[in-house]
Design a protein around this motif. Structure first.
Motif, PDB file in Angstrom:
ATOM      1  N   GLN A  76      18.889  44.222  36.526  1.00 52.13           N
ATOM      2  CA  GLN A  76      17.554  44.411  36.483  1.00 52.13           C
ATOM      3  C   GLN A  76      17.418  45.970  35.917  1.00 52.13           C
ATOM      4  N   ASP A  77      18.666  46.364  35.983  1.00 53.76           N
ATOM      5  CA  ASP A  77      18.498  48.248  35.295  1.00 53.76           C
ATOM      6  C   ASP A  77      18.538  47.999  33.736  1.00 53.76           C
ATOM      7  N   GLN A  78      17.444  48.544  33.317  1.00 54.07           N
ATOM      8  CA  GLN A  78      17.675  48.594  31.884  1.00 54.07           C
ATOM      9  C   GLN A  78      18.391  49.294  31.078  1.00 54.07           C
ATOM     10  N   GLN A  79      19.049  50.323  31.863  1.00 53.22           N
ATOM     11  CA  GLN A  79      20.184  51.352  31.117  1.00 53.22           C
ATOM     12  C   GLN A  79      21.397  50.483  31.135  1.00 53.22           C
ATOM     13  N   LEU A  80      21.691  50.001  32.460  1.00 48.50           N
ATOM     14  CA  LEU A  80      23.149  48.984  32.423  1.00 48.50           C
ATOM     15  C   LEU A  80      22.875  48.005  31.342  1.00 48.50           C
ATOM     16  N   LEU A  81      21.660  47.262  31.310  1.00 45.96           N
ATOM     17  CA  LEU A  81      21.610  46.179  30.278  1.00 45.96           C
ATOM     18  C   LEU A  81      21.635  46.652  28.689  1.00 45.96           C
ATOM     19  N   THR A  82      21.324  47.905  28.337  1.00 43.40           N
ATOM     20  CA  THR A  82      21.465  48.338  27.120  1.00 43.40           C
ATOM     21  C   THR A  82      22.935  48.950  26.763  1.00 43.40           C
ATOM     22  N   GLU A  83      23.551  49.384  27.917  1.00 46.03           N
ATOM     23  CA  GLU A  83      25.046  49.940  27.928  1.00 46.03           C
ATOM     24  C   GLU A  83      25.781  48.488  27.714  1.00 46.03           C
ATOM     25  N   ARG A  84      25.529  47.540  28.178  1.00 49.21           N
ATOM     26  CA  ARG A  84      26.420  46.358  28.067  1.00 49.21           C
ATOM     27  C   ARG A  84      26.212  45.437  26.834  1.00 49.21           C
ATOM     28  N   PHE A  85      24.957  45.329  26.412  1.00 50.31           N
ATOM     29  CA  PHE A  85      24.688  44.990  25.167  1.00 50.31           C
ATOM     30  C   PHE A  85      25.471  45.827  24.046  1.00 50.31           C
ATOM     31  N   ILE A  86      25.409  47.196  23.925  1.00 50.71           N
ATOM     32  CA  ILE A  86      25.905  47.944  22.919  1.00 50.71           C
ATOM     33  C   ILE A  86      27.194  47.893  22.933  1.00 50.71           C
ATOM     34  N   ALA A  87      27.930  47.714  24.279  1.00 50.36           N
ATOM     35  CA  ALA A  87      29.452  47.883  24.330  1.00 50.36           C
ATOM     36  C   ALA A  87      29.858  46.502  23.849  1.00 50.36           C
ATOM     37  N   SER A  88      29.210  45.306  24.199  1.00 43.79           N
ATOM     38  CA  SER A  88      29.538  44.049  23.552  1.00 43.79           C
ATOM     39  C   SER A  88      29.635  43.576  22.092  1.00 43.79           C
ATOM     40  N   LEU A  89      28.474  44.403  21.667  1.00 43.53           N
ATOM     41  CA  LEU A  89      28.528  44.287  20.180  1.00 43.53           C
ATOM     42  C   LEU A  89      29.498  45.072  19.409  1.00 43.53           C
ATOM     43  N   SER A  90      29.719  46.375  20.202  1.00 43.13           N
ATOM     44  CA  SER A  90      30.786  47.020  19.308  1.00 43.13           C
ATOM     45  C   SER A  90      32.206  46.429  19.569  1.00 43.13           C
ATOM     46  N   ALA A  91      32.496  45.908  20.642  1.00 39.62           N
ATOM     47  CA  ALA A  91      33.833  45.074  20.688  1.00 39.62           C
ATOM     48  C   ALA A  91      33.921  44.030  19.663  1.00 39.62           C
ATOM     49  N   SER A  92      32.770  43.617  19.140  1.00 39.07           N
ATOM     50  CA  SER A  92      32.845  42.632  18.062  1.00 39.07           C
ATOM     51  C   SER A  92      32.826  43.265  16.751  1.00 39.07           C
ATOM     52  N   HIS A  93      33.009  44.265  16.614  1.00 42.95           N
ATOM     53  CA  HIS A  93      32.843  45.234  15.394  1.00 42.95           C
ATOM     54  C   HIS A  93      31.465  45.331  14.688  1.00 42.95           C
ATOM     55  N   ALA A  94      30.440  45.390  15.349  1.00 39.75           N
ATOM     56  CA  ALA A  94      29.030  45.592  15.048  1.00 39.75           C
ATOM     57  C   ALA A  94      28.760  47.133  15.198  1.00 39.75           C
ATOM     58  N   GLU A  95      28.283  47.778  14.198  1.00 36.93           N
ATOM     59  CA  GLU A  95      27.697  49.053  14.210  1.00 36.93           C
ATOM     60  C   GLU A  95      26.266  49.226  14.994  1.00 36.93           C
ATOM     61  N   VAL A  96      26.127  49.926  16.274  1.00 37.80           N
ATOM     62  CA  VAL A  96      24.923  49.895  16.768  1.00 37.80           C
ATOM     63  C   VAL A  96      24.239  51.349  16.711  1.00 37.80           C
ATOM     64  N   ILE A  97      23.186  51.440  16.129  1.00 38.86           N
ATOM     65  CA  ILE A  97      22.568  52.850  16.098  1.00 38.86           C
ATOM     66  C   ILE A  97      21.131  52.993  16.686  1.00 38.86           C
ATOM     67  N   SER A  98      21.071  53.986  17.617  1.00 42.57           N
ATOM     68  CA  SER A  98      20.125  53.930  18.431  1.00 42.57           C
ATOM     69  C   SER A  98      19.057  54.876  17.850  1.00 42.57           C
ATOM     70  N   THR A  99      17.722  54.558  17.725  1.00 44.16           N
ATOM     71  CA  THR A  99      16.620  55.549  17.088  1.00 44.16           C
ATOM     72  C   THR A  99      15.282  55.032  17.941  1.00 44.16           C
ATOM     73  N   ASP A 100      14.131  55.971  17.385  1.00 41.40           N
ATOM     74  CA  ASP A 100      12.881  55.688  17.974  1.00 41.40           C
ATOM     75  C   ASP A 100      12.066  55.305  16.997  1.00 41.40           C
ATOM     76  N   VAL A 101      10.919  54.605  17.095  1.00 36.76           N
ATOM     77  CA  VAL A 101      10.062  54.019  15.947  1.00 36.76           C
ATOM     78  C   VAL A 101       9.552  54.975  15.000  1.00 36.76           C
ATOM     79  N   ALA A 102       9.524  56.401  15.614  1.00 32.79           N
ATOM     80  CA  ALA A 102       8.936  57.457  14.738  1.00 32.79           C
ATOM     81  C   ALA A 102      10.099  57.709  13.707  1.00 32.79           C
ATOM     82  N   ALA A 103      11.311  57.591  13.886  1.00 36.35           N
ATOM     83  CA  ALA A 103      12.485  57.931  12.842  1.00 36.35           C
ATOM     84  C   ALA A 103      13.198  56.442  12.301  1.00 36.35           C
TER      85      ALA A 103
END
Length: 216
Positions: free
Chosen positions: A33-60
């Motif tokens: 239920q921890d949003q930070q843990l969810l995000t970290e696992r999501f990014i780590a799993s995608l990165s392990a599959s050779h996807a590029e993950v770029i974090s930004t906000d809606v303004a940028a």
């Protein structure tokens, strides 16, 4: 032949079926239920599959897409006809040769398969457990956008990331609004069919770039 067949049928009729003991399910999906843990696992799993993950906000968001366009040297891009961030996408790709998916594919099939460098799509949700993007293709953003161009750029809101697939179906009440078509993406297209050598792009995009919108 008739005797043999009758013998086989007789054995089947005489057989006493036995109830199979229910197997114990040992796999338990990852949950948090921890949003930070969810995000970290999501990014780590995608990165392990050779996807590029770029974090930004809606303004940028527009400037982030512009940087990707420059970095990847994209020249022609395919877009849907609408979507939550459609305006920012159009703004960011204004200097490119843009093909909107608002006409019959027969009218631009050659360009789609031979000239388009990238397709951009929105995501319905993300699954942290497996690092999976969930796309609901429709007439505005057909699945072709995520399957044909060699580079797939996917936009996903951080708030839509859930722990696992079962949680996603429950949270979005799929029993009441089952999608007619769904695409699950966990990395660039890859295969090891030929001599067990891993190759990317054989059956779809060779590059997957995920733009994670942190404040949405």
């Amino acid at each position: 032949m008739s005797h043999a067949r009758n013998a086989i049928l007789a054995r089947l009729r005489d057989a006493k079926p036995e109830a199979k003991v229910m197997e114990t399910i040992t796999y338990q999906p990852w949950i948090s239920q921890d949003q930070q843990l969810l995000t970290e696992r999501f990014i780590a799993s995608l990165s392990a599959s050779h996807a590029e993950v770029i974090s930004t906000d809606v303004a940028a968001l527009s400037s982030t897409i512009e940087k990707i366009v420059v970095t990847k040297a994209l020249k022609q891009i395919a877009l849907g006809s609408s979507g939550e961030f459609h305006e920012q996408i159009v703004q960011a790709t204004a200097l490119l040769k843009t093909h909107f998916f608002d006409k019959d594919i027969k009218d631009w099939k050659s360009a789609l398969f031979n000239d388009i460098d990238a397709g951009i799509t929105h995501c319905q949700a993300g699954i942290a457990d497996t690092g999976t993007l969930v796309l609901w293709p429709d007439i505005a953003e057909p699945r072709t956008l995520s399957l044909i161009p060699p580079c797939h750029i996917a936009l996903i809101k951080k708030s839509t990331i859930v722990s696992n697939f079962a949680e996603l179906m429950i949270e979005q009440a799929w029993q009441n609004n089952m999608p007619t078509n769904i695409v699950l993406v966990s990395g660039p297209s890859k295969t090891a069919d030929i001599q067990q050598t891993l190759a990317y792009g054989a059956h779809g995009p060779s590059q997957l770039i995920v733009i994670l919108i942190e404040n949405m």
